[in-house]
Design an enzyme around this catalytic site. Structure first.
Site, short mmCIF file in Angstrom:
data_model
loop_
_atom_site.label_atom_id
_atom_site.label_comp_id
_atom_site.label_asym_id
_atom_site.label_seq_id
_atom_site.Cartn_x
_atom_site.Cartn_y
_atom_site.Cartn_z
N THR B 150 0.87 -1.19 0.00
CA THR B 150 0.00 0.00 0.00
C THR B 150 0.91 1.24 0.00
O THR B 150 1.32 1.69 -1.06
CB THR B 150 -0.98 0.00 1.20
OG1 THR B 150 -0.24 -0.20 2.39
CG2 THR B 150 -2.03 -1.07 1.02
N LYS B 176 4.05 -6.80 3.91
CA LYS B 176 3.84 -5.39 3.61
C LYS B 176 3.53 -4.66 4.92
O LYS B 176 3.04 -5.27 5.87
CB LYS B 176 2.71 -5.17 2.59
CG LYS B 176 1.36 -5.70 2.93
CD LYS B 176 0.46 -4.82 3.75
CE LYS B 176 0.35 -3.43 3.19
NZ LYS B 176 -0.56 -2.62 4.09
N THR B 187 0.39 -9.64 12.50
CA THR B 187 0.93 -8.44 11.90
C THR B 187 0.16 -8.06 10.67
O THR B 187 -0.47 -8.91 10.04
CB THR B 187 2.36 -8.66 11.44
OG1 THR B 187 2.81 -7.44 10.88
CG2 THR B 187 2.47 -9.74 10.40
N GLU B 274 6.10 4.44 7.51
CA GLU B 274 5.70 5.61 6.75
C GLU B 274 6.57 6.82 7.08
O GLU B 274 6.65 7.25 8.23
CB GLU B 274 4.21 5.91 6.99
CG GLU B 274 3.34 4.88 6.29
CD GLU B 274 1.85 5.06 6.54
OE1 GLU B 274 1.08 4.64 5.68
OE2 GLU B 274 1.48 5.58 7.59
N ASN B 397 0.07 10.73 5.67
CA ASN B 397 -1.17 10.43 6.37
C ASN B 397 -2.18 11.57 6.35
O ASN B 397 -3.36 11.36 6.65
CB ASN B 397 -0.88 9.97 7.79
CG ASN B 397 -0.38 8.55 7.77
OD1 ASN B 397 -1.10 7.66 7.37
ND2 ASN B 397 0.87 8.36 8.14
N THR B 402 -9.28 8.78 2.05
CA THR B 402 -10.22 7.73 2.44
C THR B 402 -10.75 7.07 1.18
O THR B 402 -10.99 7.74 0.19
CB THR B 402 -11.42 8.30 3.18
OG1 THR B 402 -11.89 9.44 2.50
CG2 THR B 402 -11.04 8.63 4.58
#
Lengths: 402, 402
Positions: B150, B176, B187, B274, B397, B402
């Site tokens: 992702t 991932k 996880t 991230e 983020n 969405t």
């Protein structure tokens, strides 16, 4: 300055001052003193961290007796993890303040906030404390509020006037945030003064209740400082009948006024959280127990994914749902409802659709944002104030030096 | 691609593929299939969130029998909070895969990762699943690794070869991340394949131990996804004597190889957190109990103040100390020691001085950073992998839609 400080930042019988003594290289004020003309009833709440600063140790011990006369506060260096040297520094500071004020050192409480692990510049503090004593004045509380700031962008004051029986009582408080903020039983730094006559045991109770509904409901970053200190001083100057307990005449009004001052300060703290662009009020209802409601609300308030989505004005109910779930909080998904700024974006177990999402997104640009979550699992509820997480949070905390 | 995938991203008897079916608007691969030529022993671990996706519900139920043949995974949409429609979608996906592979639907496990609360595009998935079946090939695991990403910046593969008794066994895994990462019992997504012959109960035990020492020791942001899934498949193709338990010949070597693959994937996940600029290994020792050691390590790994300081290359031991204290972890300050990248910056209860701080700051620029804390209170220890918190974390983020 806050809009609502007008009513009475003055509390009869108290004087305050803030000066620059030389701890902060910026030249900003870094030393504050609040002093009462007469001995006060005093109550204190402190960090529950297992690592506390020397000033917390000293003030916690002294306030246990329920009496105090003055509060000395420095910002810039927190006097934490400095061992015996830190303890001597804290005691010495209060001794100098007592000398200037003509009271006993044990009547002086002390708080320090700022960088951990650096020694306090004692010669500068000595000169600063003498300058403070000369600068004390009845209308000095805003100066003190400014001198206790660290990364705060503005000073925080709140005040109320309230009738206690036949007497008018003045309540005023100052506080500073704005990082390491998720206090559990006390907070950050907050000092609330009043001229009511209050018995120390009841004063402690009033402070504990007020803090629990205000400071303890704020989270900026899920941390708890080593220096959290909330003090409430009452000098009795108003001449009301002594408030001995919740049954005393006017006790409810008095406690409510203290509660309002603390809540106003708490909201200011959340709104001024490091890098914050908005004040976020998280309300959770329909939980199986008060502790599950609070856990859900704190998870939402501390979720990096939720906080960055709010910064990005993204009505991302999925992140709210996942962080509640990750906390193991019980919910009944088909009855769960999530509203952002009054717009239901999730209901009956699924998305409320793109139109609702667009309306919510438009409202997320406001400086005050609400998240309401109903878990559909019970009747308990909780409220927490927080803020969003922006680039500036990272900038402030990546660059704020040790 | 990782440097260490060379030994054997091939596991005899398994084929894999990844394609773009149309979920991701970017055109990146978004659908993966891993299939075994023969039925496999299978073990799974899943999120402990109280909110889980339909694929988790389905796979958890199916893997209980200890057998599976294939794993189908899509990225881009997580199929969470979609009610009955989500459950039907998950079942339908596995039915199409089973049809293409010539096996029963109950032999197909499924995982979905991505945005919460959107419907899966079923027509696209149907075409994609047929394309996948045609694309399956023994060397297809890197394609599958790419298709499950992702916000990951690169695919994550690890592989080992190990002697089990007289037989060579191949182990390879993909995973991932890289947000909503603080799994407790499973996880994110991780799929580990091997050609060993292993009894399902022992396979479960091997997976649980490996995950506990690897995936469960990673935290990027303190969150736990609704879709966390770790699967371990063993097709028996190597022809070793069946591994029935830890006493079987070669069982220790086999478990160690699975553990190494999982650890390598876990470290990749933390490094690719991230916005991360570095992999951070947090080691806590001298704790009163294993749970206190783990709590201290997790608090350090999740502290925004520590993570932003690491991004800013600031050897800020004060923040490490405060977050341990805020967690209520017991420590003996005069015996506490904090080292950053091997440089002690705090010892004997106070700062090690500016020279140590400068040396540590210089080392904090490295892509691999260590934090070692000795609490001086006991003998327990814990290790957690995490990453720093940068502007890019906020960007990703605040903008990831969405």
């Amino acid at each position: 300055m806050s809009r609502r400080t007008r009513p009475a930042a003055l509390v009869p019988g108290f004087r305050a001052a803030g000066v620059h003594c030389g701890i902060k290289k910026s030249g900003a004020p870094d030393l504050a003193l609040i002093a009462s003309d007469a001995p006060c009833a005093a109550a204190g709440l402190f960090t529950r961290s297992s690592v506390v600063g020397a000033p917390v140790e000293l003030s916690r011990r002294r306030v246990r007796g329920g009496r105090a006369r003055a509060v000395l506060v420095n910002s810039g260096i927190s006097n934490v993890a400095m061992g015996e040297r830190g303890r001597r520094s804290a005691e010495q500071m209060t001794a100098w303040a007592a000398e200037s004020l003509g009271c006993r050192p044990t009547e002086v409480l002390v708080a320090s906030t700022g960088v951990i692990g650096q020694p306090l510049p004692m010669a500068k503090l000595r000169r600063g404390i003498h300058a403070l004593a000369d600068a004390l004045r009845p209308e000095g509380l805003p100066d003190a509020a400014r001198a206790i700031m660290t990364t705060d962008t503005h000073p925080k004051l709140a005040a109320r006037r309230v009738r206690v029986g036949d007497t008018t009582v003045h309540v005023a408080g100052i506080a500073k945030g704005v990082g390491m903020i998720e206090p559990r039983m006390a907070t950050l730094l907050a000092f609330v003064l009043c001229d009511a006559a209050v018995a120390p045991p009841f004063l402690r109770r009033v402070l504990r209740q007020a803090a629990d509904a205000s400071f303890n409901r704020v989270s900026v970053d899920g941390e708890q400082s080593t220096s959290d200190t909330a003090l409430l001083l009452a000098n009795g100057r108003a001449g009301n009948h002594l408030l001995r307990g919740p049954g005393s005449r006017g006790a409810g009004a008095f406690a409510a006024a203290v509660g309002e001052v603390c809540e106003e300060l708490a909201r200011m703290l959340a709104r001024d959280g490091e890098g914050a662009t908005k004040l976020v009020t998280v309300r959770v209802g329909g939980a199986r127990s008060p502790s599950e409601a609070e856990r859900a609300a704190r998870r939402i308030a501390n979720s990096l994914l939720v906080k960055t989505a709010l910064f990005g004005r993204d009505p991302n109910w999925g992140r709210i749902l996942q962080t509640v779930g990750a906390g193991g909080v019980r919910l009944r998904l088909p009855r769960t409802r999530i509203a952002l700024c009054g717009v239901a974006v999730f209901k009956d177990g699924t998305s409320a659709g793109p139109a609702a999402r667009r309306r919510a997104a438009a409202r997320l640009g406001a400086p005050d944002v609400d998240i309401e979550v109903h878990l559909g699992a019970g009747r308990s509820e909780a409220r927490i104030w927080t803020c969003d997480l922006s680039y500036d949070y990272v900038r402030i905390n990546a660059e704020y030096t040790t």
